[in-house]
Design a protein around this motif. Structure first.
Motif, short mmCIF file in Angstrom:
data_model
loop_
_atom_site.label_atom_id
_atom_site.label_comp_id
_atom_site.label_asym_id
_atom_site.label_seq_id
_atom_site.Cartn_x
_atom_site.Cartn_y
_atom_site.Cartn_z
N HIS A 1 0.84 -1.20 0.00
CA HIS A 1 0.00 0.00 0.00
C HIS A 1 0.88 1.25 0.00
CE1 HIS A 1 -3.05 2.91 1.21
NE2 HIS A 1 -3.97 1.98 1.04
N PRO A 2 0.56 2.26 -0.80
CA PRO A 2 1.39 3.49 -0.84
C PRO A 2 1.52 4.18 0.51
CG PRO A 2 -0.12 3.42 -2.71
CD PRO A 2 -0.52 2.29 -1.80
N ALA A 3 0.51 4.04 1.37
CA ALA A 3 0.57 4.70 2.68
C ALA A 3 1.70 4.16 3.54
CB ALA A 3 -0.76 4.53 3.41
N PHE A 4 2.15 2.95 3.25
CA PHE A 4 3.19 2.33 4.07
C PHE A 4 4.51 3.09 4.00
CE2 PHE A 4 1.03 -2.10 3.52
CZ PHE A 4 0.01 -1.69 4.36
N ILE A 5 4.74 3.80 2.90
CA ILE A 5 6.00 4.52 2.73
C ILE A 5 6.13 5.62 3.78
CG2 ILE A 5 7.39 5.93 1.16
CD1 ILE A 5 5.87 4.44 -1.14
N SER A 6 5.08 6.43 3.93
CA SER A 6 5.13 7.50 4.92
C SER A 6 5.10 6.95 6.35
CB SER A 6 3.96 8.47 4.71
OG SER A 6 2.71 7.81 4.85
N MET A 7 4.48 5.78 6.53
CA MET A 7 4.47 5.16 7.86
C MET A 7 5.88 4.75 8.28
SD MET A 7 0.98 2.91 7.45
CE MET A 7 1.22 1.92 8.94
N ILE A 8 6.63 4.20 7.34
CA ILE A 8 8.02 3.81 7.66
C ILE A 8 8.84 5.04 8.03
CG2 ILE A 8 10.15 2.84 6.69
CD1 ILE A 8 8.38 1.04 4.93
N GLU A 9 8.58 6.16 7.34
CA GLU A 9 9.30 7.40 7.63
C GLU A 9 9.08 7.87 9.06
OE1 GLU A 9 10.04 10.35 4.10
OE2 GLU A 9 7.91 9.85 4.16
N ARG A 10 7.96 7.49 9.65
CA ARG A 10 7.62 7.92 11.00
C ARG A 10 8.08 6.94 12.07
NH1 ARG A 10 1.36 9.38 11.13
NH2 ARG A 10 1.90 9.53 13.34
N MET A 11 8.98 6.05 11.70
CA MET A 11 9.43 5.03 12.64
C MET A 11 10.91 5.17 12.98
SD MET A 11 7.41 1.58 11.58
CE MET A 11 5.62 1.58 11.63
N SER A 12 11.23 4.68 14.18
CA SER A 12 12.61 4.64 14.64
C SER A 12 13.14 3.21 14.48
CB SER A 12 12.68 5.04 16.12
OG SER A 12 12.06 4.03 16.91
N PRO A 13 14.45 3.02 14.61
CA PRO A 13 15.00 1.66 14.55
C PRO A 13 14.38 0.73 15.60
CG PRO A 13 16.76 3.26 14.31
CD PRO A 13 15.52 4.04 14.64
N ASP A 14 14.15 1.24 16.80
CA ASP A 14 13.50 0.41 17.83
C ASP A 14 12.12 -0.06 17.38
OD1 ASP A 14 15.50 0.32 19.72
OD2 ASP A 14 14.70 1.93 20.97
N GLU A 15 11.38 0.82 16.73
CA GLU A 15 10.03 0.45 16.28
C GLU A 15 10.10 -0.59 15.16
OE1 GLU A 15 7.46 4.46 17.24
OE2 GLU A 15 9.08 4.58 15.77
N ALA A 16 11.14 -0.52 14.35
CA ALA A 16 11.33 -1.54 13.32
C ALA A 16 11.58 -2.90 13.98
CB ALA A 16 12.51 -1.17 12.42
N ARG A 17 12.29 -2.91 15.10
CA ARG A 17 12.54 -4.16 15.83
C ARG A 17 11.24 -4.70 16.44
NH1 ARG A 17 17.05 -0.77 18.06
NH2 ARG A 17 18.75 -1.05 16.59
N ILE A 18 10.38 -3.80 16.90
CA ILE A 18 9.09 -4.24 17.45
C ILE A 18 8.23 -4.85 16.34
CG2 ILE A 18 6.94 -3.49 18.56
CD1 ILE A 18 8.59 -1.37 20.04
N LEU A 19 8.27 -4.27 15.15
CA LEU A 19 7.54 -4.83 14.01
C LEU A 19 8.01 -6.24 13.70
CD1 LEU A 19 7.21 -1.98 11.36
CD2 LEU A 19 5.39 -3.00 12.73
N GLU A 20 9.32 -6.44 13.72
CA GLU A 20 9.88 -7.77 13.49
C GLU A 20 9.34 -8.76 14.53
OE1 GLU A 20 12.23 -10.87 11.95
OE2 GLU A 20 11.94 -8.87 11.10
N TYR A 21 9.28 -8.32 15.78
CA TYR A 21 8.75 -9.14 16.88
C TYR A 21 7.29 -9.51 16.63
CZ TYR A 21 6.86 -9.89 21.63
OH TYR A 21 6.19 -10.39 22.74
#
Length: 260
Positions: free
Chosen positions: A123-143
């Motif tokens: 979804h195109p909205a996912f691009i701006s959502m990733i921009e609003r994330m920190s590395p820690d939040e990326a790790r939580i997504l992986e979890y």
């Protein structure tokens, strides 16, 4: 504009030539097929000119190689051309994204858009959502990739006089035990951000019947020791309210598209 820059701009569809010597390699050909239209349109983003900067070039080559690895994992008969609406902004981000965790989300989303089996999840909205994330939040997504919720507790101490209470700990979890977070003190802010992005929904007042995670939280925050120390000398009771954050259908789609 110098002649060198004019030549590069005129060959914008051949951006890959600026990064790779052997365009006949299967992986490079796969990139060209998947990103053909995207790289043609990249002329308007002046990508070839950016690649004159060695730091930009090295970083972009690194990210493109990471994408290539994910692309090669897709069966050849399942690959498709990436739609420019998804591909163009991601390519732009990859030229300057230096954080590996965030870049991984972008390249995974690009890989999802490169497969006929998963293009619908990109979804195109996912691009701006990733921009609003920190590395820690990326790790939580992986979890969260194989989980449906994050359980939390509110730990309240009820006053001896009146009906009021003091919140000792609000929405506490064991995420910082299970995930190597750089800033564990920001966990509540990360989860609030996920709620604002529509990835999680706070189900406050509803709890899970399986007490495993709740008991881990009780142990981490030493609820039994607190009760022995402060009840009834300072408080009437110390109670634990159990609840959880639920992954939304939109959040599940986001995780499917951006986590490999």
């Amino acid at each position: 504009m110098s002649e060198d820059i004019k030549d590069i701009v005129s060959s914008a569809p051949k951006v890959l030539e600026l990064l790779y010597k052997d365009l006949a390699q299967p992986g490079i050909k796969a990139i060209g097929q998947a990103l053909g239209t995207v790289l043609e349109f990249s002329t308007s983003l002046l990508l070839p000119i950016k690649l004159l900067n060695e730091k930009f070039k090295l970083n972009f080559a690194k990210r493109l190689n990471e994408y290539k690895t994910k692309l090669e994992a897709i069966p050849e008969d399942k690959r498709c051309e990436v739609h420019p609406q998804i591909g163009l902004p991601i390519i732009e981000k990859l030229t300057y994204t230096t954080c590996d965790e965030i870049a991984d989300l972008f390249t995974s989303l690009l890989a999802s858009a490169s497969s006929i089996d998963t293009a619908n999840t990109a979804h195109p909205a996912f691009i701006s959502m990733i921009e609003r994330m920190s590395p820690d939040e990326a790790r939580i997504l992986e979890y969260l990739k194989d989980k449906e919720d994050i359980q939390y507790c509110d730990i309240n101490a009820y006053l001896k006089e009146g009906s009021g209470f003091v919140c000792l700990y609000e929405h506490v979890t064991v995420l910082d035990v299970d995930i190597p977070l750089t800033y564990p003190q920001n966990t509540n802010a990360y989860l609030a951000n996920f709620v604002s992005l529509g990835i999680l929904r706070d189900k406050k007042g509803i709890f899970r019947t399986d007490k495993t995670q709740y008991n881990r939280i009780r142990e981490k925050y030493k609820v039994e020791e607190l009760t022995k120390e402060y009840v009834p000398t300072k408080f009437n009771s110390i109670d634990v309210d159990e609840s959880y954050y639920q992954v939304t259908p939109f959040g599940r789609l986001f995780i499917q598209a951006c986590i490999k």
